[in-house]
Design a protein around this motif. Sequence first.
Motif, PDB file in Angstrom:
ATOM      1  N   GLY A  43     -55.136 -13.893  32.533  1.00 58.06           N
ATOM      2  CA  GLY A  43     -56.015 -12.742  32.022  1.00 58.06           C
ATOM      3  C   GLY A  43     -57.622 -13.653  31.372  1.00 58.06           C
ATOM      4  N   SER A  44     -57.685 -14.909  31.480  1.00 63.34           N
ATOM      5  CA  SER A  44     -58.332 -15.277  30.930  1.00 63.34           C
ATOM      6  C   SER A  44     -59.967 -15.990  31.555  1.00 63.34           C
ATOM      7  CB  SER A  44     -58.181 -17.339  30.125  1.00 63.34           C
ATOM      8  OG  SER A  44     -57.927 -17.995  31.188  1.00 63.34           O
ATOM      9  N   GLY A  45     -59.694 -16.275  32.707  1.00 60.57           N
ATOM     10  CA  GLY A  45     -60.939 -15.661  33.677  1.00 60.57           C
ATOM     11  C   GLY A  45     -60.883 -17.231  35.012  1.00 60.57           C
ATOM     12  N   LYS A  46     -59.652 -17.151  34.846  1.00 62.35           N
ATOM     13  CA  LYS A  46     -59.773 -18.584  36.117  1.00 62.35           C
ATOM     14  C   LYS A  46     -60.196 -18.334  37.280  1.00 62.35           C
ATOM     15  CE  LYS A  46     -55.006 -18.732  35.277  1.00 62.35           C
ATOM     16  NZ  LYS A  46     -54.757 -18.180  33.973  1.00 62.35           N
ATOM     17  N   THR A 189     -54.080 -23.046  38.862  1.00 64.93           N
ATOM     18  CA  THR A 189     -52.518 -23.938  38.426  1.00 64.93           C
ATOM     19  C   THR A 189     -52.599 -23.440  37.086  1.00 64.93           C
ATOM     20  OG1 THR A 189     -50.636 -25.328  38.995  1.00 64.93           O
ATOM     21  CG2 THR A 189     -52.665 -25.749  37.979  1.00 64.93           C
ATOM     22  N   HIS A 190     -51.041 -22.380  37.292  1.00 60.05           N
ATOM     23  CA  HIS A 190     -49.830 -22.031  35.579  1.00 60.05           C
ATOM     24  C   HIS A 190     -48.861 -23.349  35.578  1.00 60.05           C
ATOM     25  CE1 HIS A 190     -51.731 -18.286  35.754  1.00 60.05           C
ATOM     26  NE2 HIS A 190     -51.133 -18.343  34.918  1.00 60.05           N
ATOM     27  N   ASP A 191     -49.248 -24.788  36.410  1.00 50.78           N
ATOM     28  CA  ASP A 191     -48.485 -24.937  36.239  1.00 50.78           C
ATOM     29  C   ASP A 191     -48.929 -26.752  35.904  1.00 50.78           C
ATOM     30  OD1 ASP A 191     -46.986 -27.458  37.044  1.00 50.78           O
ATOM     31  OD2 ASP A 191     -46.032 -26.880  39.296  1.00 50.78           O
TER      32      ASP A 191
HETATM   33  N1  LIG Z   1     -62.440  -5.795  39.460  1.00 49.35           N
HETATM   34  C1  LIG Z   1     -62.002  -6.145  38.077  1.00 49.35           C
HETATM   35  N2  LIG Z   1     -62.382  -4.744  37.273  1.00 49.35           N
HETATM   36  C2  LIG Z   1     -62.620  -4.628  36.004  1.00 49.35           C
HETATM   37  N3  LIG Z   1     -61.270  -5.755  35.291  1.00 49.35           N
HETATM   38  C3  LIG Z   1     -60.838  -7.198  36.582  1.00 49.35           C
HETATM   39  C4  LIG Z   1     -61.752  -6.878  37.204  1.00 49.35           C
HETATM   40  N4  LIG Z   1     -60.572  -8.111  38.119  1.00 49.35           N
HETATM   41  C5  LIG Z   1     -60.145  -9.136  36.731  1.00 49.35           C
HETATM   42  N5  LIG Z   1     -60.247  -8.302  35.792  1.00 49.35           N
HETATM   43  C6  LIG Z   1     -60.237  -9.035  34.494  1.00 49.35           C
HETATM   44  O1  LIG Z   1     -60.778  -9.354  34.249  1.00 49.35           O
HETATM   45  C7  LIG Z   1     -59.484 -10.827  33.582  1.00 49.35           C
HETATM   46  C8  LIG Z   1     -60.002 -12.156  33.832  1.00 49.35           C
HETATM   47  O2  LIG Z   1     -59.332 -11.917  35.363  1.00 49.35           O
HETATM   48  P1  LIG Z   1     -58.778 -13.102  35.691  1.00 49.35           P
HETATM   49  O3  LIG Z   1     -58.024 -12.762  37.800  1.00 49.35           O
HETATM   50  O4  LIG Z   1     -59.775 -13.673  36.102  1.00 49.35           O
HETATM   51  O5  LIG Z   1     -57.554 -14.288  35.313  1.00 49.35           O
HETATM   52  P2  LIG Z   1     -57.014 -15.114  35.492  1.00 49.35           P
HETATM   53  O6  LIG Z   1     -57.433 -15.921  33.938  1.00 49.35           O
HETATM   54  O7  LIG Z   1     -56.936 -15.787  37.189  1.00 49.35           O
HETATM   55  O8  LIG Z   1     -55.628 -14.503  34.502  1.00 49.35           O
HETATM   56  P3  LIG Z   1     -54.012 -14.867  35.492  1.00 49.35           P
HETATM   57  O9  LIG Z   1     -53.948 -16.310  34.986  1.00 49.35           O
HETATM   58  O10 LIG Z   1     -52.892 -13.460  35.056  1.00 49.35           O
HETATM   59  O11 LIG Z   1     -54.241 -14.557  37.026  1.00 49.35           O
HETATM   60  C9  LIG Z   1     -58.522 -10.003  33.692  1.00 49.35           C
HETATM   61  O12 LIG Z   1     -58.293  -8.850  31.944  1.00 49.35           O
HETATM   62  C10 LIG Z   1     -58.951  -8.708  34.583  1.00 49.35           C
HETATM   63  O13 LIG Z   1     -57.863  -7.961  34.355  1.00 49.35           O
END
Ligand SMILES: Nc1ncnc2c1ncn2[C@@H]1O[C@H](COP(=O)(O)OP(=O)(O)OP(=O)(O)O)[C@@H](O)[C@H]1O
Length: 238
Positions: A43-46, A189-191
Amino acid sequence: MVSTILPLTMTNVAVRRRGKRLLGPVDLEVGGLGLTIIIGPNGSGKTTLLRAMHGVERLSAGAVRWSVSEEEARHRQAYVFQTPIMLRRSVADNLRYPLQLLGAPRAEVSRRVNDWLARIGLEERASLQATRLSGGEKQRLAVARALIRRPDVLFLDEPCANLDGASTRAIEALLRTALDEKTRIIMTTHDLGQARRLASDAIFMLHGMVHETGAAERFFGTPRTDELQAFFRGDIIA
Ligand SMILES: Nc1ncnc2c1ncn2[C@@H]1O[C@H](COP(=O)(O)OP(=O)(O)OP(=O)(O)O)[C@@H](O)[C@H]1O
């Protein structure tokens, strides 16, 4: 035509949904050669950052620019999803499709399809319906389908999630080949082992912000921020 669509420049990029800030503001430049790894907690936004770079995330503020027009940049980059999407066609047709879209001559299409079938070890399965492949085979095919048109930039979102060691190794080998052929790669990646094996530079995301960046050796060897040090230790970061 310029030789590459890079550098990619993000200026003050932000993504908000329903009043919540998912990303930004981000200022970032990606140029040169190599592989950029994006890491960070869930959920950090990657993924949002990766999608914003690729131009498929609606921005609330800021701009993403390449050295060429938006349209040309779009044609010269590819994106591979975490869960590979297969066309309901044969394995060979999945590889043929992007080349046909480009209008490549038939002989050239056949040559490149056969070359890539060999590279991913699926020659024997060329006429099998792609949806029937295993998860690892599908991901190899998805990466090959992205690379067959020789993109300047390849984005990958967790390409080895749920893959075993052998399948992960096969994907990493494909990425190394692409790097040798001068494709610029940006992937999440998570790895952390994979991050260290592949990265030439890295981005650490936290709470939708770019928290730390750096060349791989420095980034992994002597992380500057407490949060990245904690992340490498495996601590839970709030
Ligand atoms: N379309 C959307 N509407 C609302 N919130 C969203 C949307 N897309 C993503 N989010 C939220 O934005 C935040 C970042 O999501 P993102 O998928 O970029 O994280 P991530 O670092 O890739 O996470 P992960 O490691 O779990 O894949 C999360 O809290 C997610 O729930």
